[in-house]
Design an enzyme around this catalytic site. Structure first.
Site, PDB file in Angstrom:
ATOM      1  N   ASP A  55       0.863  -1.182   0.000  1.00 10.02           N
ATOM      2  CA  ASP A  55       0.000   0.000   0.000  1.00 10.02           C
ATOM      3  C   ASP A  55       0.899   1.231   0.000  1.00 10.02           C
ATOM      4  O   ASP A  55       1.473   1.583   1.028  1.00 10.02           O
ATOM      5  CB  ASP A  55      -0.897   0.022   1.243  1.00 10.02           C
ATOM      6  CG  ASP A  55      -1.918  -1.103   1.281  1.00 10.02           C
ATOM      7  OD1 ASP A  55      -1.653  -2.177   0.707  1.00 10.02           O
ATOM      8  OD2 ASP A  55      -2.981  -0.921   1.912  1.00 10.02           O
ATOM      9  N   LYS A  68      -6.869   3.425  -2.934  1.00  8.90           N
ATOM     10  CA  LYS A  68      -7.194   3.395  -1.509  1.00  8.90           C
ATOM     11  C   LYS A  68      -7.401   4.815  -1.014  1.00  8.90           C
ATOM     12  O   LYS A  68      -6.657   5.721  -1.379  1.00  8.90           O
ATOM     13  CB  LYS A  68      -6.055   2.701  -0.747  1.00  8.90           C
ATOM     14  CG  LYS A  68      -6.198   2.676   0.770  1.00  8.90           C
ATOM     15  CD  LYS A  68      -5.028   1.919   1.381  1.00  8.90           C
ATOM     16  CE  LYS A  68      -4.989   2.057   2.900  1.00  8.90           C
ATOM     17  NZ  LYS A  68      -3.820   1.359   3.489  1.00  8.90           N
ATOM     18  N   LYS A  80     -10.133   0.320  -1.940  1.00 12.51           N
ATOM     19  CA  LYS A  80      -9.960   0.050  -0.515  1.00 12.51           C
ATOM     20  C   LYS A  80     -10.330   1.291   0.278  1.00 12.51           C
ATOM     21  O   LYS A  80      -9.753   2.359   0.092  1.00 12.51           O
ATOM     22  CB  LYS A  80      -8.518  -0.363  -0.207  1.00 12.51           C
ATOM     23  CG  LYS A  80      -8.274  -0.650   1.285  1.00 12.51           C
ATOM     24  CD  LYS A  80      -6.874  -1.164   1.532  1.00 12.51           C
ATOM     25  CE  LYS A  80      -6.579  -1.291   3.029  1.00 12.51           C
ATOM     26  NZ  LYS A  80      -5.202  -1.785   3.283  1.00 12.51           N
TER      27      LYS A  80
END
Length: 220
Positions: free
Chosen positions: A91, A154, A184
């Site tokens: 991430d 995300k 996400k």
């Protein structure tokens, strides 16, 4: 989406521990709880690697976290080392300032550098810090992530003063990537109701630190 079971939602969860004071014992406890809850993944700081995770539990790490102000080559090196140490997902945080300036070529290059560093098999999630961006910037960052070969966009680190995930941002991100990338939602999701709203808005993955409390509200 209202008929989602606890097990369904658990398989969407990255059970997360990114506090600066986290210890290896804390990570061991995270893994034990993740196994008990049946979540998809854990998400930890790269300095905690390697970890002993049971088969079936995905290991994710962050890169350029939480500011995104690291040089792209540093993010890439951090991400590559994490993959070499057993992580399966990364991430990464973009340079939010570049997005605010409208310099989306720099955002694209940043993501491309990490994508190339981790190879084709690792899952790459791109944290855009949506609460700090305009709707137009959110859209452009999502487009850059897609062009760079990311697997997910995300919402948030959970550390930015502007806030975490919002239903509106998740919906916009989901509309932009159109199912070609995952979305996400992460940052400030502490209740079953909040998690359900994110999923209904288009989230396909949830970043949660209080996973047990969130999952308890879903039926078995």
């Amino acid at each position: 989406m209202t008929d989602l079971t606890r097990a369904d939602v658990a398989r969407m969860v990255d059970h997360t521990l990114l506090k600066p004071e986290a210890t290896h014992a804390d990570v061991d406890a995270l893994i034990a709880e993740a196994t008990d809850l049946g979540v998809l993944a854990i998400c930890v700081s790269p300095s905690m690697l390697p970890v002993r995770a049971p088969d079936g539990l995905v290991v994710a790490v962050v890169a350029g976290f939480p500011s995104g102000k690291h040089h792209s080559l540093v993010k890439g090196s951090e991400a590559r080392l994490a993959i070499q140490q057993g992580a399966q997902e990364v991430d990464m945080v973009i340079d939010v300032g570049a997005a605010i300036e409208g310099d989306y070529n720099s955002v694209l290059a940043d993501i491309l550098t990490v994508r190339e560093a981790v190879g084709d098999t690792a899952v790459l999630k791109v944290i855009i810090e949506s609460a700090a961006l305009t709707d137009d910037a959110i859209v452009e960052c999502c487009r850059a992530a897609e062009r760079a070969g990311a697997n997910f966009v995300k919402t948030s680190t959970g550390f930015h003063p502007s806030g975490g995930a919002s239903v509106e941002a998740v919906r916009l991100m989901a509309e932009t990537v159109g199912g070609r990338l995952g979305v996400k939602a992460s940052g400030g999701i502490r209740t079953t109701e909040a998690a359900r709203a994110m999923i209904e808005a288009g989230a396909t993955r949830l970043g949660l630190s209080g996973s047990r409390a969130v999952l308890e509200g879903f039926s078995s």
